[in-house]
Design an enzyme around this catalytic site. Structure first.
Site, PDB file in Angstrom:
ATOM      1  N   LYS A  84     -20.179  32.384 -30.010  1.00 28.87           N
ATOM      2  CA  LYS A  84     -20.728  31.232 -29.463  1.00 28.87           C
ATOM      3  C   LYS A  84     -20.227  31.072 -27.937  1.00 28.87           C
ATOM      4  O   LYS A  84     -19.176  32.079 -27.601  1.00 28.87           O
ATOM      5  CB  LYS A  84     -20.308  29.966 -30.142  1.00 28.87           C
ATOM      6  CG  LYS A  84     -18.842  29.847 -30.061  1.00 28.87           C
ATOM      7  CD  LYS A  84     -18.575  28.598 -30.978  1.00 28.87           C
ATOM      8  CE  LYS A  84     -17.093  28.428 -31.519  1.00 28.87           C
ATOM      9  NZ  LYS A  84     -16.434  27.205 -31.220  1.00 28.87           N
TER      10      LYS A  84
ATOM     11  N   TYR B  32      -4.503  26.342   0.786  1.00 29.72           N
ATOM     12  CA  TYR B  32      -4.922  24.917   1.135  1.00 29.72           C
ATOM     13  C   TYR B  32      -3.456  24.117   0.829  1.00 29.72           C
ATOM     14  O   TYR B  32      -2.934  24.181  -0.069  1.00 29.72           O
ATOM     15  CB  TYR B  32      -6.079  24.332   0.036  1.00 29.72           C
ATOM     16  CG  TYR B  32      -7.409  24.956   0.227  1.00 29.72           C
ATOM     17  CD1 TYR B  32      -7.991  24.327   1.445  1.00 29.72           C
ATOM     18  CD2 TYR B  32      -8.055  25.695  -0.231  1.00 29.72           C
ATOM     19  CE1 TYR B  32      -9.343  24.667   1.864  1.00 29.72           C
ATOM     20  CE2 TYR B  32      -9.573  26.225  -0.028  1.00 29.72           C
ATOM     21  CZ  TYR B  32      -9.929  25.543   1.020  1.00 29.72           C
ATOM     22  OH  TYR B  32     -11.309  25.838   1.378  1.00 29.72           O
TER      23      TYR B  32
HETATM   24  C1  LIG Z   1     -16.129  26.327 -36.997  1.00 28.43           C
HETATM   25  C2  LIG Z   1     -15.609  27.501 -36.361  1.00 28.43           C
HETATM   26  N1  LIG Z   1     -15.149  28.688 -37.029  1.00 28.43           N
HETATM   27  C3  LIG Z   1     -14.525  29.758 -36.552  1.00 28.43           C
HETATM   28  C4  LIG Z   1     -14.264  29.680 -35.104  1.00 28.43           C
HETATM   29  C5  LIG Z   1     -13.405  30.965 -34.415  1.00 28.43           C
HETATM   30  O1  LIG Z   1     -12.163  30.699 -34.275  1.00 28.43           O
HETATM   31  P1  LIG Z   1     -11.029  31.358 -33.561  1.00 28.43           P
HETATM   32  O2  LIG Z   1     -11.858  31.883 -32.107  1.00 28.43           O
HETATM   33  O3  LIG Z   1      -9.712  30.788 -33.231  1.00 28.43           O
HETATM   34  O4  LIG Z   1     -10.906  32.737 -34.531  1.00 28.43           O
HETATM   35  C6  LIG Z   1     -14.603  28.475 -34.299  1.00 28.43           C
HETATM   36  C7  LIG Z   1     -14.104  28.507 -32.893  1.00 28.43           C
HETATM   37  O5  LIG Z   1     -13.879  27.500 -32.337  1.00 28.43           O
HETATM   38  C8  LIG Z   1     -15.041  27.603 -35.006  1.00 28.43           C
HETATM   39  O6  LIG Z   1     -15.402  26.533 -34.413  1.00 28.43           O
END
Ligand SMILES: Cc1ncc(COP(=O)(O)O)c(C=O)c1O
Length: 359
Positions: free
Chosen positions: A35, A256
């Site tokens: 994602k 800045y």
């Molecule tokens: C539902 C879920 N599963 C798995 C993951 C993967 O987590 P990580 O990046 O800590 O391995 C996430 C990441 O936010 C998540 O929201």
């Protein structure tokens, strides 16, 4: 010539890190979490590099459609599920698997006239208290899902709140509550608990499916363990160049607000990379930057397009290579200087920064 800033994405590192997840949980299938544009690394590029993953997880239907249209054939799980009834047609058209975390979604599934059935992931809230059904609700939700024509197989999942701390007792508690809940609800299909921290730190959480995210990109899921000890490789080198090197007089300020004052007449380097590219604006003075492989400290405030570094003791000229994070400078270390986490550094890489695939 274009601006020199780029994010080099090393495909072999992504594949190595996927293998590390498999080595840690050899009996589990892998849902690669890609994602947020694969944590900023470029979603299509990462999906193709991780072609060996058994499934992918994303947050939005748009991301999932994008993957399907790029030829991804594995299961795609929507971690927030769907948002309205029109989405159900898209789930059908693109063969997507939603997480079901609310009564609102359950009712939409019960009311739809769709006859095509897809797999769903029943989300159980074992302590994160973000999304999901409480353990007490699970049995009745499971029974109702079984009655839905639009539902094929019902998998179950949960998410850890504190697995980044290996000493925390919350994770073992969440694991045992999850196991008890699925047993009491009579859920017999496959389940998933572990994110990266679960995979590497809590073997009891491995189960049928693991869900690695951050470890695939070569950053540590733990607050106190570096990637070297976890045998992970950084997948991203954020690379730029010095675009100016000049002496600034003793007593003059840099950047800045004029907060950084030169203690002597000294060479100051300016690098093409700023918060407009995703470099953290709150990176403190002293945040390490690699110039020609040598560590130099950031000075003054981060600007939108540039940062300045102290080049005393460093033989450097315009055009020399700069590494903001990656090999020899873990994103976790830079993140600490900015009081954030590598997840945020990666996700914040701006669209204007080209992702360059390194084979
Ligand atoms: C539902 C879920 N599963 C798995 C993951 C993967 O987590 P990580 O990046 O800590 O391995 C996430 C990441 O936010 C998540 O929201």
């Amino acid at each position: 010539m274009s601006r020199p800033l780029r994010a080099e994405i090393r495909l072999s590192a992504l594949q190595h890190n996927l293998q590390q997840a498999r080595n840690a949980a050899p009996s589990s299938k892998v849902i690669a979490v890609i994602k947020a544009n694969a944590y900023g690394h470029g979603m299509q590029l990462v999906a193709h590099a991780l072609n060996e993953a058994d499934a992918f997880a994303v947050a939005s239907i748009e991301e999932a459609i994008n993957l399907r249209e790029a030829g991804v054939h594995q299961s795609i799980i929507l971690l927030e599920g769907f948002f309205d009834t029109d989405d159900l047609l898209l789930l059908q058209a693109y063969s997507l698997e939603p997480v079901i975390h609310s009564l609102h979604q359950l009712e939409m599934l019960e009311q739809t006239s769709l006859t095509y059935a897809f797999d769903v992931w029943l989300k159980i809230d074992t302590g994160m208290h973000r999304l999901g059904f409480s353990p007490m609700e699970c049995k009745s939700v499971y029974e109702r899902l079984k009655e839905c024509d639009a539902v094929e197989t019902i998998h179950a999942m949960t998410h850890f709140s504190s697995a980044d701390d290996q000493e925390s007792l919350t994770t073992p508690y969440q694991i045992s509550l999850f196991k008890k809940t699925i047993e009491e609800a009579g859920i017999t299909s496959t389940v998933s608990l572990a994110n990266s921290a679960g995979i590497l730190g809590f073997p009891d959480s491995h189960a049928d499916w693991i869900r690695p995210g951050i470890m695939l990109y070569g950053a540590s899921p733990f607050v106190d363990t570096d990637i070297e000890s976890l045998s992970l490789q950084p997948a991203m080198n954020l690379v730029s160049e010095l675009i100016s090197v000049r002496d600034v007089m003793r007593g003059e300020s840099v950047g800045y607000g004029g907060e950084w004052i030169c203690p002597e007449t000294m060479p100051v380097g300016v690098i093409a990379c700023g918060y407009g590219d995703g470099y953290p604006r709150h990176a403190a003075e002293g945040t390490p930057v690699l110039v020609n492989g040598q560590r130099v400290p950031l000075i003054g405030r981060v600007s939108m397009d540039m940062i300045a570094v102290d080049l005393r003791g460093c033989d450097a000229k315009v055009g020399d290579r700069v590494l903001l994070w990656g090999d020899e400078l873990p994103a976790d270390e830079v993140a600490q200087h900015a009081e954030t986490i590598a997840y945020e550094l990666f996700c914040n890489i701006a669209p204007r920064v080209p992702r360059i695939e390194i084979k």
